[in-house]
Scaffold this motif. Structure first.
Motif, PDB file in Angstrom:
ATOM      1  N   SER A 112       0.841  -1.190   0.000  1.00  0.00           N
ATOM      2  CA  SER A 112       0.000   0.000   0.000  1.00  0.00           C
ATOM      3  C   SER A 112       0.882   1.248   0.000  1.00  0.00           C
ATOM      4  CB  SER A 112      -0.948  -0.022   1.216  1.00  0.00           C
ATOM      5  OG  SER A 112      -0.240  -0.247   2.409  1.00  0.00           O
ATOM      6  N   PRO A 113       0.282   2.436  -0.123  1.00  0.00           N
ATOM      7  CA  PRO A 113       1.077   3.655  -0.322  1.00  0.00           C
ATOM      8  C   PRO A 113       1.937   4.040   0.883  1.00  0.00           C
ATOM      9  CG  PRO A 113      -1.223   3.991  -0.927  1.00  0.00           C
ATOM     10  CD  PRO A 113      -1.157   2.701  -0.202  1.00  0.00           C
ATOM     11  N   ILE A 114       2.976   4.823   0.575  1.00  0.00           N
ATOM     12  CA  ILE A 114       3.862   5.417   1.573  1.00  0.00           C
ATOM     13  C   ILE A 114       3.841   6.924   1.340  1.00  0.00           C
ATOM     14  CG2 ILE A 114       6.211   5.512   2.492  1.00  0.00           C
ATOM     15  CD1 ILE A 114       6.592   2.713   1.033  1.00  0.00           C
ATOM     16  N   LEU A 115       3.641   7.699   2.399  1.00  0.00           N
ATOM     17  CA  LEU A 115       3.579   9.158   2.291  1.00  0.00           C
ATOM     18  C   LEU A 115       4.796   9.791   2.938  1.00  0.00           C
ATOM     19  CD1 LEU A 115      -0.134   9.927   3.295  1.00  0.00           C
ATOM     20  CD2 LEU A 115       0.776   9.445   1.032  1.00  0.00           C
ATOM     21  N   MET A 116       5.253  10.905   2.348  1.00  0.00           N
ATOM     22  CA  MET A 116       6.317  11.702   2.946  1.00  0.00           C
ATOM     23  C   MET A 116       6.046  13.170   2.651  1.00  0.00           C
ATOM     24  SD  MET A 116       9.856   9.636   2.209  1.00  0.00           S
ATOM     25  CE  MET A 116      10.084   7.933   2.740  1.00  0.00           C
ATOM     26  N   TYR A 117       6.268  14.011   3.644  1.00  0.00           N
ATOM     27  CA  TYR A 117       6.125  15.457   3.453  1.00  0.00           C
ATOM     28  C   TYR A 117       6.881  16.158   4.578  1.00  0.00           C
ATOM     29  CZ  TYR A 117       2.342  14.295   6.729  1.00  0.00           C
ATOM     30  OH  TYR A 117       1.621  13.782   7.772  1.00  0.00           O
ATOM     31  N   PRO A 118       7.365  17.381   4.338  1.00  0.00           N
ATOM     32  CA  PRO A 118       8.097  18.100   5.387  1.00  0.00           C
ATOM     33  C   PRO A 118       7.143  18.620   6.454  1.00  0.00           C
ATOM     34  CG  PRO A 118       7.833  19.490   3.456  1.00  0.00           C
ATOM     35  CD  PRO A 118       7.281  18.142   3.083  1.00  0.00           C
ATOM     36  N   ILE A 119       7.561  18.552   7.722  1.00  0.00           N
ATOM     37  CA  ILE A 119       6.755  19.145   8.792  1.00  0.00           C
ATOM     38  C   ILE A 119       7.513  20.274   9.497  1.00  0.00           C
ATOM     39  CG2 ILE A 119       5.284  17.151   9.202  1.00  0.00           C
ATOM     40  CD1 ILE A 119       7.111  16.341  11.504  1.00  0.00           C
ATOM     41  N   SER A 120       8.764  20.493   9.098  1.00  0.00           N
ATOM     42  CA  SER A 120       9.551  21.638   9.551  1.00  0.00           C
ATOM     43  C   SER A 120      10.707  21.785   8.576  1.00  0.00           C
ATOM     44  CB  SER A 120      10.057  21.435  10.992  1.00  0.00           C
ATOM     45  OG  SER A 120      11.119  20.496  11.027  1.00  0.00           O
ATOM     46  N   SER A 121      11.558  22.751   8.814  1.00  0.00           N
ATOM     47  CA  SER A 121      12.679  22.965   7.907  1.00  0.00           C
ATOM     48  C   SER A 121      13.733  21.874   8.016  1.00  0.00           C
ATOM     49  CB  SER A 121      13.324  24.333   8.200  1.00  0.00           C
ATOM     50  OG  SER A 121      13.687  24.421   9.570  1.00  0.00           O
ATOM     51  N   THR A 122      13.654  21.028   9.065  1.00  0.00           N
ATOM     52  CA  THR A 122      14.664  19.978   9.259  1.00  0.00           C
ATOM     53  C   THR A 122      14.076  18.579   9.398  1.00  0.00           C
ATOM     54  OG1 THR A 122      14.633  20.315  11.664  1.00  0.00           O
ATOM     55  CG2 THR A 122      16.237  21.601  10.394  1.00  0.00           C
ATOM     56  N   GLU A 123      12.729  18.446   9.335  1.00  0.00           N
ATOM     57  CA  GLU A 123      12.096  17.154   9.592  1.00  0.00           C
ATOM     58  C   GLU A 123      11.130  16.773   8.473  1.00  0.00           C
ATOM     59  OE1 GLU A 123      11.461  17.059  14.358  1.00  0.00           O
ATOM     60  OE2 GLU A 123      10.610  18.780  13.296  1.00  0.00           O
ATOM     61  N   ILE A 124      11.091  15.489   8.184  1.00  0.00           N
ATOM     62  CA  ILE A 124      10.179  14.950   7.180  1.00  0.00           C
ATOM     63  C   ILE A 124       9.341  13.855   7.830  1.00  0.00           C
ATOM     64  CG2 ILE A 124      10.015  13.613   5.040  1.00  0.00           C
ATOM     65  CD1 ILE A 124      12.626  15.017   4.191  1.00  0.00           C
ATOM     66  N   ARG A 125       8.044  13.976   7.688  1.00  0.00           N
ATOM     67  CA  ARG A 125       7.153  12.937   8.198  1.00  0.00           C
ATOM     68  C   ARG A 125       7.059  11.809   7.174  1.00  0.00           C
ATOM     69  NH1 ARG A 125       5.785  11.316  12.740  1.00  0.00           N
ATOM     70  NH2 ARG A 125       4.863  13.308  13.416  1.00  0.00           N
ATOM     71  N   CYS A 126       7.220  10.589   7.647  1.00  0.00           N
ATOM     72  CA  CYS A 126       7.036   9.409   6.816  1.00  0.00           C
ATOM     73  C   CYS A 126       5.894   8.583   7.401  1.00  0.00           C
ATOM     74  CB  CYS A 126       8.318   8.576   6.753  1.00  0.00           C
ATOM     75  SG  CYS A 126       8.145   7.021   5.828  1.00  0.00           S
ATOM     76  N   LEU A 127       4.909   8.287   6.587  1.00  0.00           N
ATOM     77  CA  LEU A 127       3.764   7.486   7.009  1.00  0.00           C
ATOM     78  C   LEU A 127       3.669   6.268   6.106  1.00  0.00           C
ATOM     79  CD1 LEU A 127       1.106  10.321   7.535  1.00  0.00           C
ATOM     80  CD2 LEU A 127       2.328   9.069   9.321  1.00  0.00           C
TER      81      LEU A 127
END
Length: 541
Positions: free
Chosen positions: A278-293
């Motif tokens: 199934s899908p994997i999501l990634m997006y920035p949540i700050s200037s130094t952190e990336i959320r991976c779901l």
């Protein structure tokens, strides 16, 4: 010449008189307003504590009680607290915001792994509500579209933002920081009171909700009363059963991590990897952190405590991660700060109840794949604000309930489009051994990769900028037809024709049940629903 001078002198004199009268009236209004706020402040006796809690000795004059101060509750509190309405009470004859009491279970900063991506349509609603500054000072990142990955290939899908101001874009951030900013904004209004407590039940009298019973953080049982109670206590709501028919589905779970010291392949874009299963999501949540779901189908996930989860992430998921963030992904797994959350979906199926209303995730949920939850909640608040604005008296609960039935109809086209898109895309993006489903998945990726109207239309739906049900259906079946066309060219065969027929049948089997649960009539033909035309109740003296 003399006549012109005389006319000029007369006009100047009238202008001065008008300006003087206007200033005197405004001064009187400000004085009256100040006196009213001072008297209210004395009667409320509100004291702010270290966790931004506001307590009151007398809340009996609240117009609205809001249960929950998450995204929906905090935004609604600020909106109703500042929105001007003409009040007939002789002690409140001025244009004034409503008196709002908010009861929140926990006023500390939330720490969640979802509710971190606000689509551009949601940001426009923030502007409409005067809350756009809540994405400032929290290191929020602008998001300009999505990058879609499949089998080593990728395509970039940009939001159609050309017609909007340069500041309009998606935003991604830490959910807790965003909520705290909205709580601060709400409590800055003198007629909004925020306190910590757990609402245990709604207080009913002859079928009408009169208020709530709640327990303070020190265990004291209290009651609060208001003409209208709005329940916004989130996806785990314990109050929704008396206000709606909850049909909660849990198709999958998210496994969340934070990746550090890395850059996504496409800066300022959300990333969707069409992985297996199934899908994997990634997006920035700050200037130094990336959320991976990482989406895990079903309600059971590998155990974190015994190491099964880490093994699953390293052996099954890591090989599908783009090389730019592969090392950071493995480092996050080794760090061990892994969290899980079930993904819920629940169509809105309310019981119209005098004195009460449901909002936010307590009322309606969809799969978080498309990040549409906050956009729907903020859009609902705009609809409700406009419905309540002409009302100066909320005390006639049965009449108000009948009038607010229009809320459930007016919200449908936007909410149902976003909900249906989320559910349909999730099913299309999941891997399947079925050949027809494989073809649909590949057709979706290739259709979006065509660019132009083929990507702009679906992305405008996804972003909340153009949430039209007919456009959704048209693009969904255009993908299916595109997939069939690919199968039949250059030469059709019986096997390919059969797969094409199953593809169309499968596409129908995906989208039609979702639309049926949303309500086809309200979704596509809201003007045919009688509640659509409900007029505001008239106050009779």
């Amino acid at each position: 010449m003399a006549d012109q001078c005389m006319q000029g002198w007369i006009l100047a004199t009238l202008s001065v008189l008008f300006a003087t009268c206007f200033l005197l009236i405004k001064k009187k209004e400000r004085g009256t307003k100040k006196d009213l706020l001072e008297s209210r402040s004395k009667s409320v006796n509100c004291t702010a504590t270290t966790n931004e809690e506001c307590r009151s000795g007398n809340f009996s004059d609240a117009d609205v009680i809001i249960v929950g101060a998450g995204v929906a509750g905090a935004a609604l509190a600020h909106t109703l607290g500042k929105d001007f309405t003409l009040v007939h009470d002789p002690n409140r004859w001025l244009l004034d915001g409503r008196r709002v009491r908010v009861i929140e279970r926990d006023l500390t900063e939330p720490d969640r792994i979802v509710g971190e991506l606000l689509q551009p349509g949601g940001y426009l609603n923030l502007i409409e509500l005067g809350l756009e500054d809540c994405v400032e000072k929290i290191d929020a990142q602008k998001v300009f579209g999505y990058a879609l990955f499949k089998d080593g290939k990728h395509t970039r899908l940009s939001y159609p933002l050309e017609k909007f101001h340069s500041d309009v874009a998606g935003r991604s951030f830490h959910n807790g920081r965003f909520i705290q900013r909205m709580r601060e904004k709400a409590v800055s209004l003198p007629n909004v009171q925020l306190e910590q407590g757990t609402v245990t039940s709604l207080l009913e009298e002859k079928g009408t909700v009169r208020g709530v019973q709640y327990k303070t953080k020190d265990g004291q049982e209290l009651t609060a009363f208001a003409p209208l109670t709005i329940v916004c206590d989130g996806c785990f709501s314990n109050l929704r059963r008396s206000l709606c028919n909850p049909k909660v589905d849990v198709p999958s779970c998210f496994v969340g991590m934070v990746l550090k010291n890395c850059q996504l392949p496409c800066a300022n874009h959300g990333h969707v990897i069409l992985g297996d299963p199934s899908p994997i999501l990634m997006y920035p949540i700050s200037s130094t952190e990336i959320r991976c779901l990482v989406d895990v189908p079903g309600q059971k996930v590998p155990s974190i405590s015994n190491g099964e989860m880490a093994k699953y992430l390293k052996t099954v998921v890591a090989p599908q991660i783009p090389p730019e963030v592969h090392d950071a992904f493995l480092a996050a797994v080794d760090e061990g700060n892994i969290r899980t959350m079930p993904n819920r979906s629940m169509p809105a199926d309310p019981y119209p109840t005098p004195g009460a209303l449901l909002m936010g995730d307590a009322f309606n949920m969809r799969h978080p794949l498309t990040g549409g939850g906050m956009t729907v909640a903020l859009s609902d608040i705009v609809v409700l604000r406009d419905l309540l604005r002409p009302l100066c008296d909320l005390n006639d609960a049965p009449t108000l309930c009948r009038y607010l039935e229009s809320f459930y109809t007016l919200r449908k086209p936007v909410a149902s489009t976003i909900n249906t898109l989320a559910g349909a895309l999730y099913k299309v993006f999941c891997a399947s051994p079925d050949q027809a489903r494989k073809e649909m998945r590949q057709a979706c990726f290739d259709y979006l990769s065509l660019g132009g109207v083929f990507s702009e239309g679906p992305v405008s739906l996804l972003s909340g900028l153009n949430p039209r049900p007919l456009s959704l259906v048209a693009h969904f079946f255009a993908v299916a037809v595109y997939g069939v066309g690919r199968l039949l060219l250059p030469f059709p065969s019986p096997k390919r024709i059969w797969i094409g027929a199953r593809l169309i049948s499968g596409a129908s089997g995906i989208i039609f049940p979702i639309m049926r649960s949303e309500g086809i009539r309200q979704m596509f033909f809201p003007a045919t629903v009688p509640a659509y035309y409900r007029a505001p109740p008239v106050k009779r003296d």
